[in-house]
Design a protein around this motif. Structure first.
Motif, PDB file in Angstrom:
ATOM      1  N   GLN A 166      -1.622  -1.077 -21.476  1.00  0.00           N
ATOM      2  CA  GLN A 166      -3.032  -1.357 -21.230  1.00  0.00           C
ATOM      3  C   GLN A 166      -3.234  -2.762 -20.662  1.00  0.00           C
ATOM      4  N   THR A 167      -2.157  -3.346 -20.127  1.00  0.00           N
ATOM      5  CA  THR A 167      -2.254  -4.620 -19.426  1.00  0.00           C
ATOM      6  C   THR A 167      -2.071  -4.339 -17.942  1.00  0.00           C
ATOM      7  N   PRO A 168      -2.464  -5.256 -17.058  1.00  0.00           N
ATOM      8  CA  PRO A 168      -2.267  -5.015 -15.625  1.00  0.00           C
ATOM      9  C   PRO A 168      -0.798  -4.728 -15.306  1.00  0.00           C
ATOM     10  N   THR A 169      -0.556  -3.915 -14.292  1.00  0.00           N
ATOM     11  CA  THR A 169       0.807  -3.458 -13.976  1.00  0.00           C
ATOM     12  C   THR A 169       1.730  -4.618 -13.596  1.00  0.00           C
ATOM     13  N   ASP A 170       1.177  -5.699 -13.027  1.00  0.00           N
ATOM     14  CA  ASP A 170       2.022  -6.838 -12.643  1.00  0.00           C
ATOM     15  C   ASP A 170       2.175  -7.867 -13.760  1.00  0.00           C
ATOM     16  N   MET A 171       1.681  -7.559 -14.960  1.00  0.00           N
ATOM     17  CA  MET A 171       1.837  -8.449 -16.108  1.00  0.00           C
ATOM     18  C   MET A 171       3.052  -7.987 -16.905  1.00  0.00           C
ATOM     19  N   VAL A 172       4.023  -8.880 -17.100  1.00  0.00           N
ATOM     20  CA  VAL A 172       5.275  -8.510 -17.763  1.00  0.00           C
ATOM     21  C   VAL A 172       5.507  -9.378 -19.003  1.00  0.00           C
ATOM     22  N   PHE A 173       6.264  -8.828 -19.948  1.00  0.00           N
ATOM     23  CA  PHE A 173       6.604  -9.543 -21.175  1.00  0.00           C
ATOM     24  C   PHE A 173       7.718 -10.539 -20.873  1.00  0.00           C
ATOM     25  N   ALA A 200      10.196 -12.758 -22.871  1.00  0.00           N
ATOM     26  CA  ALA A 200      10.772 -13.095 -24.178  1.00  0.00           C
ATOM     27  C   ALA A 200      11.440 -14.464 -24.149  1.00  0.00           C
ATOM     28  N   GLN A 201      11.763 -14.980 -22.951  1.00  0.00           N
ATOM     29  CA  GLN A 201      12.467 -16.260 -22.834  1.00  0.00           C
ATOM     30  C   GLN A 201      11.532 -17.450 -23.016  1.00  0.00           C
ATOM     31  N   SER A 202      10.257 -17.272 -22.766  1.00  0.00           N
ATOM     32  CA  SER A 202       9.324 -18.396 -22.866  1.00  0.00           C
ATOM     33  C   SER A 202       9.095 -18.753 -24.330  1.00  0.00           C
ATOM     34  N   ASN A 203       8.640 -19.968 -24.558  1.00  0.00           N
ATOM     35  CA  ASN A 203       8.340 -20.407 -25.915  1.00  0.00           C
ATOM     36  C   ASN A 203       6.923 -20.942 -25.939  1.00  0.00           C
ATOM     37  N   PRO A 204       5.992 -20.305 -26.596  1.00  0.00           N
ATOM     38  CA  PRO A 204       6.108 -19.055 -27.347  1.00  0.00           C
ATOM     39  C   PRO A 204       6.166 -17.847 -26.407  1.00  0.00           C
ATOM     40  N   VAL A 205       6.619 -16.702 -26.943  1.00  0.00           N
ATOM     41  CA  VAL A 205       6.720 -15.490 -26.121  1.00  0.00           C
ATOM     42  C   VAL A 205       5.341 -15.138 -25.566  1.00  0.00           C
ATOM     43  N   SER A 206       5.321 -14.542 -24.365  1.00  0.00           N
ATOM     44  CA  SER A 206       4.029 -14.298 -23.728  1.00  0.00           C
ATOM     45  C   SER A 206       4.118 -13.153 -22.731  1.00  0.00           C
ATOM     46  N   TYR A 207       2.945 -12.711 -22.294  1.00  0.00           N
ATOM     47  CA  TYR A 207       2.839 -11.802 -21.156  1.00  0.00           C
ATOM     48  C   TYR A 207       2.437 -12.663 -19.963  1.00  0.00           C
ATOM     49  N   VAL A 208       3.154 -12.509 -18.858  1.00  0.00           N
ATOM     50  CA  VAL A 208       2.949 -13.371 -17.695  1.00  0.00           C
ATOM     51  C   VAL A 208       2.587 -12.520 -16.486  1.00  0.00           C
ATOM     52  N   GLN A 209       1.577 -13.004 -15.751  1.00  0.00           N
ATOM     53  CA  GLN A 209       1.165 -12.352 -14.505  1.00  0.00           C
ATOM     54  C   GLN A 209       1.301 -13.401 -13.412  1.00  0.00           C
ATOM     55  N   HIS A 210       2.197 -13.162 -12.448  1.00  0.00           N
ATOM     56  CA  HIS A 210       2.426 -14.126 -11.370  1.00  0.00           C
ATOM     57  C   HIS A 210       1.470 -13.843 -10.223  1.00  0.00           C
ATOM     58  N   ASN A 211       0.651 -14.835  -9.897  1.00  0.00           N
ATOM     59  CA  ASN A 211      -0.254 -14.737  -8.760  1.00  0.00           C
ATOM     60  C   ASN A 211       0.381 -15.435  -7.570  1.00  0.00           C
ATOM     61  N   ILE A 212       0.075 -14.984  -6.365  1.00  0.00           N
ATOM     62  CA  ILE A 212       0.718 -15.501  -5.151  1.00  0.00           C
ATOM     63  C   ILE A 212       0.403 -16.975  -4.930  1.00  0.00           C
ATOM     64  N   ASP A 213      -0.871 -17.332  -4.980  1.00  0.00           N
ATOM     65  CA  ASP A 213      -1.246 -18.697  -4.611  1.00  0.00           C
ATOM     66  C   ASP A 213      -1.678 -19.564  -5.796  1.00  0.00           C
ATOM     67  N   GLU A 214      -1.559 -19.065  -7.004  1.00  0.00           N
ATOM     68  CA  GLU A 214      -2.025 -19.818  -8.172  1.00  0.00           C
ATOM     69  C   GLU A 214      -0.922 -19.944  -9.215  1.00  0.00           C
ATOM     70  N   THR A 244      -7.985  -2.668 -24.067  1.00  0.00           N
ATOM     71  CA  THR A 244      -7.340  -2.767 -22.762  1.00  0.00           C
ATOM     72  C   THR A 244      -7.815  -4.031 -22.056  1.00  0.00           C
ATOM     73  N   ILE A 245      -6.931  -4.597 -21.222  1.00  0.00           N
ATOM     74  CA  ILE A 245      -7.320  -5.701 -20.334  1.00  0.00           C
ATOM     75  C   ILE A 245      -6.977  -5.318 -18.891  1.00  0.00           C
ATOM     76  N   LYS A 246      -6.879  -4.011 -18.624  1.00  0.00           N
ATOM     77  CA  LYS A 246      -6.404  -3.498 -17.337  1.00  0.00           C
ATOM     78  C   LYS A 246      -7.507  -3.388 -16.276  1.00  0.00           C
ATOM     79  N   GLU A 247      -8.754  -3.646 -16.632  1.00  0.00           N
ATOM     80  CA  GLU A 247      -9.854  -3.459 -15.696  1.00  0.00           C
ATOM     81  C   GLU A 247     -10.301  -4.788 -15.094  1.00  0.00           C
ATOM     82  N   ASN A 248     -11.183  -4.711 -14.105  1.00  0.00           N
ATOM     83  CA  ASN A 248     -11.739  -5.901 -13.486  1.00  0.00           C
ATOM     84  C   ASN A 248     -12.521  -6.720 -14.503  1.00  0.00           C
ATOM     85  N   GLY A 287      -9.238  -9.766 -19.326  1.00  0.00           N
ATOM     86  CA  GLY A 287      -7.990 -10.526 -19.353  1.00  0.00           C
ATOM     87  C   GLY A 287      -8.208 -11.904 -19.911  1.00  0.00           C
ATOM     88  N   LEU A 288      -7.355 -12.829 -19.513  1.00  0.00           N
ATOM     89  CA  LEU A 288      -7.368 -14.191 -20.029  1.00  0.00           C
ATOM     90  C   LEU A 288      -8.658 -14.902 -19.660  1.00  0.00           C
TER      91      LEU A 288
END
Length: 167
Positions: A104-111, A113-127, A157-161, A164-165
């Motif tokens: 229920q998170t955006p498809t480009d948001m991934v878990f 486990a290596q970050s401290n603290p653990v997180s879900y990360v979404q990489h944006n092109i220009d940000e 869910t945070i999958k809609e417009n 999210g954060l």
């Protein structure tokens, strides 16, 4: 609501005592029927006391109005993330705990486990990358609720417009 009172508490201030006892018993509690009771606003009626045979107590029937929080499907809420794991994350909206699955998170948001603290990360092109970690604030939509006698749980869910954060 029914309250019990021992005879030693009878006196000229019995109504104030019953109101105080009601507030202590009800505020902060959860009812599957009404939701979380936030605050008793008014005691509308205090019934006549009825003596319980063999028990030595009197029961009073009280009717009151209260401010309650009862989430419903489709409601958009702002929450604080409490736990993040590979299955998703848990967030709290006041007394309500909401689970947001990784599906229920955006498809480009991934878990991550290596970050401290653990997180879900979404990489944006220009940000900068968007990170959902513990203590992050998120806007979510409730997609399901479960009511028990003394507990309410929800799935979100945070999958809609516009979800999210919150930055």
């Amino acid at each position: 609501r029914e309250l019990l009172l021992y005879p030693r508490h009878f006196g000229p201030n019995i109504n104030e005592l019953l109101t105080q006892k009601l507030i202590q018993k009800v505020e902060g509690s959860c009812s599957g029927r009404y939701g979380f009771v936030i605050c008793v606003t008014q005691v509308t009626s205090i019934g006549d006391g009825r003596i319980r045979e063999g028990a030595g107590v009197v029961t009073f029937q009280l009717k009151f109005t209260a401010i309650v929080f009862r989430p419903f499907k489709g409601e958009v809420l702002d929450a604080v993330v409490t736990t993040v794991n590979k299955m998703g994350f848990f967030a709290e909206v006041g007394p309500l705990q909401v689970f947001v699955s990784k599906h229920q998170t955006p498809t480009d948001m991934v878990f991550d486990a290596q970050s401290n603290p653990v997180s879900y990360v979404q990489h944006n092109i220009d940000e900068q990358p968007v990170r959902v970690t513990k203590d992050s604030e998120v806007r979510l939509r409730v997609i399901g609720t479960h009511f028990d006698a003394s507990e309410i749980r929800a799935i979100g869910t945070i999958k809609e417009n516009y979800l999210g954060l919150i930055m």
